[in-house]
Write an enzyme that holds these catalytic residues in place. Structure first.
Site, PDB file in Angstrom:
ATOM      1  CG  PHE A  31      -1.977   0.903   1.269  1.00  0.00           C
ATOM      2  CD1 PHE A  31      -2.798   1.141   0.345  1.00  0.00           C
ATOM      3  CD2 PHE A  31      -1.846   2.220   2.196  1.00  0.00           C
ATOM      4  CE1 PHE A  31      -3.900   2.185   0.302  1.00  0.00           C
ATOM      5  CE2 PHE A  31      -2.547   3.200   2.160  1.00  0.00           C
ATOM      6  CZ  PHE A  31      -3.846   3.232   1.238  1.00  0.00           C
ATOM      7  NE  ARG A  54      20.786   9.481   6.074  1.00  0.00           N
ATOM      8  CZ  ARG A  54      21.898   8.920   6.577  1.00  0.00           C
ATOM      9  NH1 ARG A  54      22.465   7.658   6.095  1.00  0.00           N
ATOM     10  NH2 ARG A  54      22.863   9.893   7.239  1.00  0.00           N
ATOM     11  CD  GLU A  55      17.481   2.408   4.687  1.00  0.00           C
ATOM     12  OE1 GLU A  55      17.722   3.096   5.698  1.00  0.00           O
ATOM     13  OE2 GLU A  55      18.148   1.662   4.155  1.00  0.00           O
ATOM     14  CG  MET A 101      -2.961   9.425   1.612  1.00  0.00           C
ATOM     15  SD  MET A 101      -2.403   7.777   1.752  1.00  0.00           S
ATOM     16  CE  MET A 101      -1.383   7.608   0.546  1.00  0.00           C
ATOM     17  CD  GLU A 119     -11.606  11.592   5.956  1.00  0.00           C
ATOM     18  OE1 GLU A 119     -10.959  10.508   5.846  1.00  0.00           O
ATOM     19  OE2 GLU A 119     -11.444  12.655   6.805  1.00  0.00           O
ATOM     20  N   GLY A 140      13.021  13.964   7.296  1.00  0.00           N
ATOM     21  CA  GLY A 140      14.112  13.059   7.622  1.00  0.00           C
ATOM     22  C   GLY A 140      14.157  11.717   7.023  1.00  0.00           C
ATOM     23  CD  GLU A 144       1.977  12.352   4.847  1.00  0.00           C
ATOM     24  OE1 GLU A 144       0.991  11.888   4.456  1.00  0.00           O
ATOM     25  OE2 GLU A 144       2.509  12.496   5.903  1.00  0.00           O
ATOM     26  CD  GLU A 169     -10.520   4.660   1.168  1.00  0.00           C
ATOM     27  OE1 GLU A 169     -10.292   5.491   2.025  1.00  0.00           O
ATOM     28  OE2 GLU A 169     -10.257   5.052  -0.166  1.00  0.00           O
ATOM     29  CD  GLU A 171     -12.048   6.363   5.072  1.00  0.00           C
ATOM     30  OE1 GLU A 171     -11.151   7.067   4.930  1.00  0.00           O
ATOM     31  OE2 GLU A 171     -13.252   6.601   4.645  1.00  0.00           O
TER      32      GLU A 171
END
Length: 211
Positions: A31, A54-55, A101, A119, A140, A144, A169, A171
């Protein structure tokens, strides 16, 4: 002793052009996605860094809607379960602003209108929405970007006696209409702990008189 003030020219002198990305490798794709970056960048000393690994959590971007009735001086908060709060021991049912999103090819304002409908049952138009700011949630380790909007709402048109959200979803959302002052009291009491809602309420506390 008087301290000298840094000249504006010293602030944020580097840009993305001062970073060299050598490779991006996807380590997980579900996802969400986790990418491994290999990069080097300009140093303040004038040198270039060594190759760094870096991830980065590629969560995708999101929109947050500060739903506010300026005549009634009331805000709309939603309440829903958030599994990410479990590890810290925080209350996992959270008070939040409407948020969601991006889907494919959506603009931020379209996300805001869609999420308000899903919502909270709100039918917003482009004219009801004012962009506030964009900010990075946790740069860091996460890519997003949050698009924060103010929504001009009418509390008389909101039904708080039903649940909202998309079943596919998972919700399960209820609504709360409270005064701006009550919302800020909840914030000061530590009852609102997610970053987007904290930022939105602090912006509202500073700017509500000019709306």
């Amino acid at each position: 002793m008087t301290k000298s003030i840094s000249p504006i020219s010293r602030l944020l002198r580097f840009t993305e052009n001062d970073v060299k990305v050598s490779a991006i490798n996807t380590k997980y794709q579900g996802f969400f996605k986790l990418n491994e970056y290999q990069l080097s960048h300009q140093l303040f000393s004038g040198e270039t860094s060594e190759l760094i690994t870096r991830e980065v959590f590629e969560r995708g971007d999101a929109v947050v809607v500060v739903a506010y009735d300026k005549e009634a001086d009331m805000v709309l908060l939603i309440e829903q379960f958030r599994p990410g709060a479990l590890r810290s021991g925080e209350q996992p049912w959270m008070l939040e602003f409407i948020a969601g999103m991006f889907s494919a090819n959506e603009s931020p304002v379209n996300v805001a209108m869609r999420e308000a409908q899903e919502e909270a049952g709100l039918h917003l138009s482009v004219n009801d929405l004012t962009p506030i700011m964009k900010y990075l949630s946790s740069p860091g380790g996460m890519s997003e970007c949050i698009h924060l909007y103010l929504a001009d709402i009418n509390v008389s048109q909101i039904n708080i006696d039903k649940t909202y959200g998309l079943a596919n979803e998972h919700e399960d959302i209820i609504l709360h209409l409270i005064s701006r002052e009550q919302a800020l009291t909840l914030l000061s009491q530590g009852k609102i702990t997610n970053a987007a809602t904290i930022i939105g309420l602090q912006w509202l506390a500073i700017n509500y008189k000019q709306l």
